[in-house]
Design a protein around this motif. Sequence first.
Motif, PDB file in Angstrom:
ATOM      1  N   ILE A  63       0.843  -1.211   0.000  1.00 49.65           N
ATOM      2  CA  ILE A  63       0.000   0.000   0.000  1.00 49.65           C
ATOM      3  C   ILE A  63       0.870   1.250   0.000  1.00 49.65           C
ATOM      4  CG2 ILE A  63      -1.580   1.367   1.444  1.00 49.65           C
ATOM      5  CD1 ILE A  63      -2.898  -1.326   2.260  1.00 49.65           C
ATOM      6  N   GLY A  64       1.942   1.212   0.776  1.00 53.50           N
ATOM      7  CA  GLY A  64       2.869   2.345   0.804  1.00 53.50           C
ATOM      8  C   GLY A  64       3.683   2.493  -0.458  1.00 53.50           C
ATOM      9  N   SER A  65       3.684   1.465  -1.313  1.00 52.00           N
ATOM     10  CA  SER A  65       4.469   1.489  -2.554  1.00 52.00           C
ATOM     11  C   SER A  65       3.649   1.916  -3.768  1.00 52.00           C
ATOM     12  CB  SER A  65       5.063   0.094  -2.822  1.00 52.00           C
ATOM     13  OG  SER A  65       5.869  -0.324  -1.748  1.00 52.00           O
ATOM     14  N   LEU A  66       2.328   2.125  -3.595  1.00 55.83           N
ATOM     15  CA  LEU A  66       1.475   2.525  -4.733  1.00 55.83           C
ATOM     16  C   LEU A  66       1.790   3.954  -5.167  1.00 55.83           C
ATOM     17  CD1 LEU A  66      -1.986   1.143  -3.516  1.00 55.83           C
ATOM     18  CD2 LEU A  66      -0.345   0.039  -5.051  1.00 55.83           C
ATOM     19  N   ASP A  67       1.695   4.216  -6.480  1.00 52.35           N
ATOM     20  CA  ASP A  67       1.888   5.586  -6.959  1.00 52.35           C
ATOM     21  C   ASP A  67       0.569   6.349  -6.874  1.00 52.35           C
ATOM     22  OD1 ASP A  67       0.319   4.887  -9.168  1.00 52.35           O
ATOM     23  OD2 ASP A  67       2.018   4.629 -10.519  1.00 52.35           O
ATOM     24  N   GLU A  68       0.566   7.604  -7.326  1.00 53.14           N
ATOM     25  CA  GLU A  68      -0.628   8.451  -7.172  1.00 53.14           C
ATOM     26  C   GLU A  68      -1.829   7.926  -7.963  1.00 53.14           C
ATOM     27  OE1 GLU A  68       0.541  11.693 -10.674  1.00 53.14           O
ATOM     28  OE2 GLU A  68       0.321  12.349  -8.591  1.00 53.14           O
ATOM     29  N   ASN A  69      -1.570   7.110  -9.005  1.00 55.80           N
ATOM     30  CA  ASN A  69      -2.667   6.531  -9.784  1.00 55.80           C
ATOM     31  C   ASN A  69      -3.231   5.279  -9.147  1.00 55.80           C
ATOM     32  OD1 ASN A  69      -2.576   8.414 -12.024  1.00 55.80           O
ATOM     33  ND2 ASN A  69      -0.667   7.435 -12.630  1.00 55.80           N
ATOM     34  N   GLY A  70      -2.525   4.768  -8.104  1.00 56.44           N
ATOM     35  CA  GLY A  70      -2.949   3.536  -7.471  1.00 56.44           C
ATOM     36  C   GLY A  70      -2.299   2.316  -8.087  1.00 56.44           C
ATOM     37  N   PHE A  71      -1.263   2.518  -8.930  1.00 60.60           N
ATOM     38  CA  PHE A  71      -0.578   1.410  -9.588  1.00 60.60           C
ATOM     39  C   PHE A  71       0.631   0.958  -8.767  1.00 60.60           C
ATOM     40  CE2 PHE A  71      -1.928   3.178 -14.020  1.00 60.60           C
ATOM     41  CZ  PHE A  71      -3.244   2.787 -13.764  1.00 60.60           C
ATOM     42  N   LEU A  72       0.965  -0.333  -8.919  1.00 59.99           N
ATOM     43  CA  LEU A  72       2.167  -0.896  -8.303  1.00 59.99           C
ATOM     44  C   LEU A  72       3.133  -1.203  -9.449  1.00 59.99           C
ATOM     45  CD1 LEU A  72       3.368  -1.863  -5.560  1.00 59.99           C
ATOM     46  CD2 LEU A  72       2.622  -4.160  -6.221  1.00 59.99           C
ATOM     47  N   SER A  73       3.936  -0.219  -9.789  1.00 63.54           N
ATOM     48  CA  SER A  73       4.803  -0.347 -10.969  1.00 63.54           C
ATOM     49  C   SER A  73       6.127  -1.041 -10.677  1.00 63.54           C
ATOM     50  CB  SER A  73       5.065   1.042 -11.564  1.00 63.54           C
ATOM     51  OG  SER A  73       5.547   1.924 -10.565  1.00 63.54           O
ATOM     52  N   THR A  74       6.447  -1.273  -9.396  1.00 63.68           N
ATOM     53  CA  THR A  74       7.703  -1.941  -9.020  1.00 63.68           C
ATOM     54  C   THR A  74       7.472  -3.447  -8.921  1.00 63.68           C
ATOM     55  OG1 THR A  74       8.241   0.014  -7.699  1.00 63.68           O
ATOM     56  CG2 THR A  74       9.598  -1.941  -7.359  1.00 63.68           C
ATOM     57  N   ALA A  75       8.409  -4.237  -9.468  1.00 65.18           N
ATOM     58  CA  ALA A  75       8.288  -5.700  -9.444  1.00 65.18           C
ATOM     59  C   ALA A  75       8.340  -6.216  -8.011  1.00 65.18           C
ATOM     60  CB  ALA A  75       9.405  -6.319 -10.278  1.00 65.18           C
ATOM     61  N   LEU A  76       7.587  -7.296  -7.741  1.00 67.20           N
ATOM     62  CA  LEU A  76       7.556  -7.876  -6.392  1.00 67.20           C
ATOM     63  C   LEU A  76       8.934  -8.352  -5.951  1.00 67.20           C
ATOM     64  CD1 LEU A  76       4.223  -9.943  -6.254  1.00 67.20           C
ATOM     65  CD2 LEU A  76       4.693  -7.684  -5.308  1.00 67.20           C
ATOM     66  N   SER A  77       9.722  -8.862  -6.896  1.00 67.06           N
ATOM     67  CA  SER A  77      11.062  -9.333  -6.539  1.00 67.06           C
ATOM     68  C   SER A  77      11.919  -8.184  -6.013  1.00 67.06           C
ATOM     69  CB  SER A  77      11.735  -9.966  -7.756  1.00 67.06           C
ATOM     70  OG  SER A  77      11.774  -9.047  -8.843  1.00 67.06           O
ATOM     71  N   GLU A  78      11.766  -6.998  -6.646  1.00 66.15           N
ATOM     72  CA  GLU A  78      12.516  -5.819  -6.202  1.00 66.15           C
ATOM     73  C   GLU A  78      12.015  -5.335  -4.843  1.00 66.15           C
ATOM     74  OE1 GLU A  78      13.556  -1.304  -7.779  1.00 66.15           O
ATOM     75  OE2 GLU A  78      12.819  -2.807  -9.208  1.00 66.15           O
ATOM     76  N   ILE A  79      10.701  -5.367  -4.666  1.00 60.49           N
ATOM     77  CA  ILE A  79      10.121  -4.967  -3.371  1.00 60.49           C
ATOM     78  C   ILE A  79      10.596  -5.920  -2.274  1.00 60.49           C
ATOM     79  CG2 ILE A  79       7.959  -4.782  -2.069  1.00 60.49           C
ATOM     80  CD1 ILE A  79       6.618  -3.778  -4.604  1.00 60.49           C
ATOM     81  N   GLY A  80      10.701  -7.213  -2.614  1.00 55.42           N
ATOM     82  CA  GLY A  80      11.176  -8.188  -1.643  1.00 55.42           C
ATOM     83  C   GLY A  80      12.598  -7.897  -1.191  1.00 55.42           C
ATOM     84  N   LEU A  81      13.446  -7.491  -2.141  1.00 55.89           N
ATOM     85  CA  LEU A  81      14.828  -7.167  -1.796  1.00 55.89           C
ATOM     86  C   LEU A  81      14.902  -5.918  -0.919  1.00 55.89           C
ATOM     87  CD1 LEU A  81      16.599  -7.836  -5.238  1.00 55.89           C
ATOM     88  CD2 LEU A  81      16.872  -9.158  -3.126  1.00 55.89           C
TER      89      LEU A  81
END
Length: 389
Positions: A63-81
Amino acid sequence: DLREHYEREYEGEAQLGNSEAEEKRKFFFDSLVAETSLQEHLIDQLKMVDATGGQEKACEYLIGSLDENGFLSTALSEIGLLSGLPLRDLQDGLKILQSFEPIGIASVDLQDCLLKQMEARKWEASLAYRIVAEQFPLLVRRRVPELSRKLSQPTHAIHDALKQIAELDPSPGKRFSEDSNQAVAADAEVEKVGKEWVIHLNNDYIPRLRLNKTYKELITKGTLSSKEKEYVRNQMRAGKFLINSIEQRQNTIERITKKILEKQADFFQHGTSKLHPMTMAEVAEEIDVHETTVSRATANKYLRTPHGLFPFKFFFTPGYSGKHGDAVSNTSVKEIIGSIIEQEDSKKPLSDRAIVDILAGRDIKLARRTVAKYREELGIAPTNLRRQY
């Protein structure tokens, strides 16, 4: 006066720890409602979900990683790291998050967002779904003939599908953006009474100040020392200066409004198409003040006219030389461009260069990039997106 009396009374209650007064105060502050943010809206839904501790943490991070449009543009693997959270929890968290309202939240991109909304509406068998799923690049460029050819559908069917797609929300997170709309009140009003234009100043929000007689009496009684008298006199002078400054402010606004009425008479009579170029320097010179005084006096001030409520700054605009040597303001030029585009053939929309040529025929000379800039400011799409097939 009564206001001061009740203020003192309340302050006294508060100081004494009066519980009723504190309850009133708490009720007042609790009544100040703030807009719900996208994050708050999603967290509220997360509280209602039966999820493991790891999934909850993953959802909160996503939720904290969403952009202003509500999209999650970062890959889950990158978020995991970055987060150190297990990939499995992030994958489960994403599924949970994508089930929340608004539909389309946490999508990877615009195409993914539109498809999710169409699936929620059971549109998988529609032509609109095929366009988004199979021909998204052509949809973005609105290439109707190419879409018609690739999908073997008549152009009217493509147009119907595009209208259906237009019902979807391309930015589900934007509806939770901070609302910058503000209610404003006119500081002055110009209206026609009979055959005369009349100016009214709005004094509703101007504080009605006066010097407290007690301080005058203290000086006249002679009970104060010389230092105390000097102090009181200085404070009284400061008070008078403030009162005079407020009166002067209203006087300056009135004088500026008179000059606007005088120089923009055609606007008040006919509307924005007749707005003439006018600068603050011109008005300042005519009312015998510095240009910065006009700037400060009109900052965040509004004037009500027969054609609506406008910021004072709206009337100060540069312009161009028009037909017969008449001066035309930037605002009027924009309105002319909007009018030209409104009257164009939708099957053969005018290019910015063609609009330049039309304006030149009216003795208004603009560069193509200036026309493009004004068109964008009017919220009008470029030629290829205006074309109807």
